[in-house]
Enzyme design. Sequence first.
Site, PDB file in Angstrom:
ATOM      1  N   GLU A  34       1.253  -1.462   0.058  1.00  0.00           N
ATOM      2  CA  GLU A  34      -0.422   0.273  -0.420  1.00  0.00           C
ATOM      3  C   GLU A  34       0.951   1.451   0.393  1.00  0.00           C
ATOM      4  O   GLU A  34       1.502   1.398   0.977  1.00  0.00           O
ATOM      5  CB  GLU A  34      -0.693  -0.021   1.173  1.00  0.00           C
ATOM      6  CG  GLU A  34      -2.130   1.004   1.305  1.00  0.00           C
ATOM      7  CD  GLU A  34      -2.511   1.752   0.508  1.00  0.00           C
ATOM      8  OE1 GLU A  34      -2.863   0.949   0.002  1.00  0.00           O
ATOM      9  OE2 GLU A  34      -2.463   2.815   0.216  1.00  0.00           O
ATOM     10  N   SER A  40      -7.368  -0.709   4.327  1.00  0.00           N
ATOM     11  CA  SER A  40      -8.647  -0.781   5.391  1.00  0.00           C
ATOM     12  C   SER A  40      -9.390   0.338   6.167  1.00  0.00           C
ATOM     13  O   SER A  40     -10.343   0.474   6.734  1.00  0.00           O
ATOM     14  CB  SER A  40      -8.262  -1.860   5.909  1.00  0.00           C
ATOM     15  OG  SER A  40      -9.611  -2.534   5.980  1.00  0.00           O
ATOM     16  N   ALA A  42     -12.475   3.784   5.554  1.00  0.00           N
ATOM     17  CA  ALA A  42     -13.578   4.245   5.321  1.00  0.00           C
ATOM     18  C   ALA A  42     -13.543   5.459   4.411  1.00  0.00           C
ATOM     19  O   ALA A  42     -13.532   6.375   5.375  1.00  0.00           O
ATOM     20  CB  ALA A  42     -14.597   3.576   6.462  1.00  0.00           C
ATOM     21  N   CYS A  44     -15.416   6.681   2.938  1.00  0.00           N
ATOM     22  CA  CYS A  44     -16.808   7.040   2.306  1.00  0.00           C
ATOM     23  C   CYS A  44     -16.760   7.972   3.507  1.00  0.00           C
ATOM     24  O   CYS A  44     -18.272   8.309   4.143  1.00  0.00           O
ATOM     25  CB  CYS A  44     -18.179   5.913   2.086  1.00  0.00           C
ATOM     26  SG  CYS A  44     -17.434   4.935   0.999  1.00  0.00           S
ATOM     27  N   HIS A  62     -10.514   0.218   9.754  1.00  0.00           N
ATOM     28  CA  HIS A  62     -11.401  -0.751   9.903  1.00  0.00           C
ATOM     29  C   HIS A  62     -10.572  -1.420  10.613  1.00  0.00           C
ATOM     30  O   HIS A  62     -10.773  -2.436  11.488  1.00  0.00           O
ATOM     31  CB  HIS A  62     -11.825  -1.439   8.819  1.00  0.00           C
ATOM     32  CG  HIS A  62     -12.779  -0.479   7.775  1.00  0.00           C
ATOM     33  ND1 HIS A  62     -13.862   0.135   8.117  1.00  0.00           N
ATOM     34  CD2 HIS A  62     -13.130  -0.450   6.905  1.00  0.00           C
ATOM     35  CE1 HIS A  62     -15.490   0.396   7.944  1.00  0.00           C
ATOM     36  NE2 HIS A  62     -14.158   0.542   6.842  1.00  0.00           N
ATOM     37  N   ARG A  72      -5.054 -12.604  10.790  1.00  0.00           N
ATOM     38  CA  ARG A  72      -4.962 -13.345   9.078  1.00  0.00           C
ATOM     39  C   ARG A  72      -3.831 -14.238   8.771  1.00  0.00           C
ATOM     40  O   ARG A  72      -4.213 -14.880   7.250  1.00  0.00           O
ATOM     41  CB  ARG A  72      -5.752 -12.611   7.930  1.00  0.00           C
ATOM     42  CG  ARG A  72      -7.481 -12.533   8.726  1.00  0.00           C
ATOM     43  CD  ARG A  72      -8.076 -11.324   8.033  1.00  0.00           C
ATOM     44  NE  ARG A  72      -8.812 -10.301   8.144  1.00  0.00           N
ATOM     45  CZ  ARG A  72      -9.981 -10.268   8.095  1.00  0.00           C
ATOM     46  NH1 ARG A  72     -10.673 -10.437   7.011  1.00  0.00           N
ATOM     47  NH2 ARG A  72     -11.229  -9.022   8.614  1.00  0.00           N
ATOM     48  N   TYR A 422     -47.882  -2.947   5.182  1.00  0.00           N
ATOM     49  CA  TYR A 422     -48.887  -1.716   5.805  1.00  0.00           C
ATOM     50  C   TYR A 422     -48.962  -1.853   6.804  1.00  0.00           C
ATOM     51  O   TYR A 422     -49.444  -2.612   7.272  1.00  0.00           O
ATOM     52  CB  TYR A 422     -50.028  -1.165   4.801  1.00  0.00           C
ATOM     53  CG  TYR A 422     -50.863   0.020   5.544  1.00  0.00           C
ATOM     54  CD1 TYR A 422     -50.461   0.860   6.269  1.00  0.00           C
ATOM     55  CD2 TYR A 422     -52.421  -1.308   5.811  1.00  0.00           C
ATOM     56  CE1 TYR A 422     -51.273   1.990   6.079  1.00  0.00           C
ATOM     57  CE2 TYR A 422     -52.930   0.151   6.557  1.00  0.00           C
ATOM     58  CZ  TYR A 422     -52.747   0.968   6.653  1.00  0.00           C
ATOM     59  OH  TYR A 422     -53.654   2.287   7.129  1.00  0.00           O
TER      60      TYR A 422
HETATM   61  C1  LIG Z   1     -15.169  11.200  -0.047  1.00  0.00           C
HETATM   62  C2  LIG Z   1     -15.818  10.264  -0.615  1.00  0.00           C
HETATM   63  C3  LIG Z   1     -16.910   9.824  -0.316  1.00  0.00           C
HETATM   64  C4  LIG Z   1     -17.479   8.701  -0.670  1.00  0.00           C
HETATM   65  N1  LIG Z   1     -18.742   7.748   0.141  1.00  0.00           N
HETATM   66  C5  LIG Z   1     -19.096   6.829  -0.849  1.00  0.00           C
HETATM   67  C6  LIG Z   1     -20.470   6.306  -1.060  1.00  0.00           C
HETATM   68  O1  LIG Z   1     -21.119   7.067   0.221  1.00  0.00           O
HETATM   69  N2  LIG Z   1     -20.211   5.135  -1.187  1.00  0.00           N
HETATM   70  C7  LIG Z   1     -19.887   4.604  -2.078  1.00  0.00           C
HETATM   71  O2  LIG Z   1     -20.480   3.478  -2.695  1.00  0.00           O
HETATM   72  N3  LIG Z   1     -18.768   4.917  -2.506  1.00  0.00           N
HETATM   73  C8  LIG Z   1     -18.165   6.378  -1.814  1.00  0.00           C
HETATM   74  N4  LIG Z   1     -16.989   6.578  -2.332  1.00  0.00           N
HETATM   75  C9  LIG Z   1     -15.680   5.745  -3.074  1.00  0.00           C
HETATM   76  C10 LIG Z   1     -15.380   4.953  -2.415  1.00  0.00           C
HETATM   77  O3  LIG Z   1     -14.279   5.013  -1.693  1.00  0.00           O
HETATM   78  C11 LIG Z   1     -14.678   4.594  -3.596  1.00  0.00           C
HETATM   79  O4  LIG Z   1     -15.412   4.049  -4.584  1.00  0.00           O
HETATM   80  C12 LIG Z   1     -13.312   2.848  -3.124  1.00  0.00           C
HETATM   81  O5  LIG Z   1     -13.020   3.182  -1.804  1.00  0.00           O
HETATM   82  C13 LIG Z   1     -13.242   2.299  -4.217  1.00  0.00           C
HETATM   83  O6  LIG Z   1     -12.238   0.860  -3.283  1.00  0.00           O
HETATM   84  P1  LIG Z   1     -10.363   0.858  -4.158  1.00  0.00           P
HETATM   85  O7  LIG Z   1      -9.895  -0.195  -3.148  1.00  0.00           O
HETATM   86  O8  LIG Z   1     -11.161   0.561  -5.435  1.00  0.00           O
HETATM   87  O9  LIG Z   1      -9.991   2.083  -4.054  1.00  0.00           O
HETATM   88  P2  LIG Z   1      -9.230   3.203  -2.874  1.00  0.00           P
HETATM   89  O10 LIG Z   1     -10.053   4.017  -2.161  1.00  0.00           O
HETATM   90  O11 LIG Z   1      -8.978   4.225  -3.685  1.00  0.00           O
HETATM   91  O12 LIG Z   1      -7.964   2.805  -2.337  1.00  0.00           O
HETATM   92  C14 LIG Z   1      -6.740   2.608  -3.270  1.00  0.00           C
HETATM   93  C15 LIG Z   1      -5.606   2.011  -2.443  1.00  0.00           C
HETATM   94  O13 LIG Z   1      -4.220   2.329  -4.053  1.00  0.00           O
HETATM   95  C16 LIG Z   1      -3.317   2.844  -3.035  1.00  0.00           C
HETATM   96  N5  LIG Z   1      -2.487   2.520  -4.470  1.00  0.00           N
HETATM   97  C17 LIG Z   1      -2.507   3.697  -5.139  1.00  0.00           C
HETATM   98  N6  LIG Z   1      -1.853   3.070  -6.361  1.00  0.00           N
HETATM   99  C18 LIG Z   1      -0.661   2.741  -5.379  1.00  0.00           C
HETATM  100  C19 LIG Z   1       0.754   1.709  -5.949  1.00  0.00           C
HETATM  101  N7  LIG Z   1       1.066   1.972  -7.390  1.00  0.00           N
HETATM  102  N8  LIG Z   1       0.991   1.085  -4.940  1.00  0.00           N
HETATM  103  C20 LIG Z   1       0.487   0.522  -3.792  1.00  0.00           C
HETATM  104  N9  LIG Z   1      -0.901   0.871  -3.632  1.00  0.00           N
HETATM  105  C21 LIG Z   1      -0.987   1.578  -4.622  1.00  0.00           C
HETATM  106  C22 LIG Z   1      -4.071   3.607  -3.026  1.00  0.00           C
HETATM  107  O14 LIG Z   1      -3.629   4.925  -1.479  1.00  0.00           O
HETATM  108  C23 LIG Z   1      -5.523   3.971  -1.560  1.00  0.00           C
HETATM  109  O15 LIG Z   1      -4.720   3.039  -0.847  1.00  0.00           O
HETATM  110  C24 LIG Z   1     -16.504   7.754  -1.680  1.00  0.00           C
HETATM  111  C25 LIG Z   1     -15.788   8.770  -2.121  1.00  0.00           C
HETATM  112  C26 LIG Z   1     -15.122   9.612  -1.239  1.00  0.00           C
HETATM  113  C27 LIG Z   1     -13.443   9.741  -2.082  1.00  0.00           C
END
Ligand SMILES: Cc1cc2nc3c(=O)[nH]c(=O)nc-3n(C[C@H](O)[C@H](O)[C@H](O)COP(=O)(O)OP(=O)(O)OC[C@H]3O[C@@H](n4cnc5c(N)ncnc54)[C@H](O)[C@@H]3O)c2cc1C
Length: 445
Positions: A34, A40, A42, A44, A62, A72, A422
């Site tokens: 990472e 891990s 939130a 959102c 989390h 794990r 209802y």
């Molecule tokens: C303010 C906010 C509110 C949101 N609210 C909602 C909501 O209410 N409901 C909803 O469904 N979605 C919501 N979202 C969207 C949701 O957060 C994302 O869809 C979700 O986090 C996607 O998860 P992910 O693991 O795909 O990507 P990410 O959460 O972006 O995680 C990707 C991880 O990869 C790491 N990474 C990237 N490149 C590299 C690399 N080259 N090497 C190592 N690590 C790397 C990053 O640092 C990051 O920790 C919200 C987003 C934001 C910004």
Amino acid sequence: MAGPLVVVGGNAGGMTAAAEARRGAPDLEIVVLERGEHVSYATCGIPYLVAGEVASEDDLVHHDPASFMRERGIEVRTDAGVAAIDPEARVVTTADGRRQPYGALVIATGARPVRPDIPGIDLPGVVSLRHLPSARGPRRILAAASDPRVVLIGSGPIGVEMAEAALALGARVTIAESRPYAVPALGEEPAARVARALSEAHVEVRTRARVQGIERAGETLEVVIDGDRVPADLVVLGTGVVPEAGLAREAGCATGEAGAIAVDRRGRTSVEGIWAAGDCAVAHHRVLGRPVWIPLATTATAQGRIVGRDVTGRPGRFPGVLGSWVSRFGEVAFGATGIDAAAAAAEGFAPRVVTREGSDRSAYMPGARDVLVRLVWDEATGRLLGGQMAGSGEVSTRLHTVSTAISAGMTIGELAACDFGYAPPLSPLRDPVELAAAAAVGDAA
Ligand SMILES: Cc1cc2nc3c(=O)[nH]c(=O)nc-3n(C[C@H](O)[C@H](O)[C@H](O)COP(=O)(O)OP(=O)(O)OC[C@H]3O[C@@H](n4cnc5c(N)ncnc54)[C@H](O)[C@@H]3O)c2cc1C
């Protein structure tokens, strides 16, 4: 599978894939790399952390890295950004030059905020929200200002959630939205319900707005919107995200919609031994029947589960998404699922739209609240295609009803014929969802 399993990116998509892989392969070596300081977490919850509704950043984490190893047997390395992937040698290299061999690789690198080409966009006080540390700037700025002013550029769900957060901290808020109305993803009538709530809370919403620049003005900023200079201590960009797919592209993985990593319904990329999940990847859409790119936490975790099973020899088939989302501004909740009428028309459907407002329980009961339901269906087949809602009554479970009906392939007539419960304090005799569907099939009496 010959180990180890290496996961790049430690949030919703990546950590779900790692945890699911552990369930299927108790002895597999699993390493998560990472780039940031947390895994891990939130994302959102960030607006609620800024508002102070969530007390501390730790509440949004989390599991910490050590607990993954302890509970794990998953090794998590933070501050370990991956700089390159060699798919021939099956090795990834981190930014500090360390090489990590893999048997299988999961790319879960997420998305990054779009920073529009506006003069002054890089000034301190202009922020995008993404990872937990991105909440620190807004919290600090809003706490320090005696009469805080906030300008939000973009009025998607995150923009509106941030408006609520800023108001909670006593700020005056302006939203600049380039489209004709705020929260355009909702469609006109539900969006108007949110607009009413914003106006009642004294949020200034400037629609069809063009942000021309951001300038320093002493200790604070000024945002130039259509020639007007709007003061701001904090400017929050809610201008969308793009998939973080460069690493995968450089490794030879094919890309698809919006430049996201192309994956099949088992989460496999075009390169042998590499899977992808979450905001960096496309996802199959249930109504459209083809891949789309809709970055959501729900999609990321669902894809992570499929990938975690697949890499450990338990192939599944990703059922698909509807892009369902819900959000809140004050007492008004809103959200959408499936496709709207414009998208339906573009896909060759013959979309029809019905909108009805109802009460979330018997209107004579104390606390009865409004729910506006808009349904989109295909005139040729009757198939339900989408729904959008807003109101001060319960919206999210009603949206789930519509999402379930779309997933089941129901027609608008079948939704109208559903048998809902209802009781006056809980649910009205005819639910707003039923009312809207019934109106569509001419059974509104
Ligand atoms: C303010 C906010 C509110 C949101 N609210 C909602 C909501 O209410 N409901 C909803 O469904 N979605 C919501 N979202 C969207 C949701 O957060 C994302 O869809 C979700 O986090 C996607 O998860 P992910 O693991 O795909 O990507 P990410 O959460 O972006 O995680 C990707 C991880 O990869 C790491 N990474 C990237 N490149 C590299 C690399 N080259 N090497 C190592 N690590 C790397 C990053 O640092 C990051 O920790 C919200 C987003 C934001 C910004």
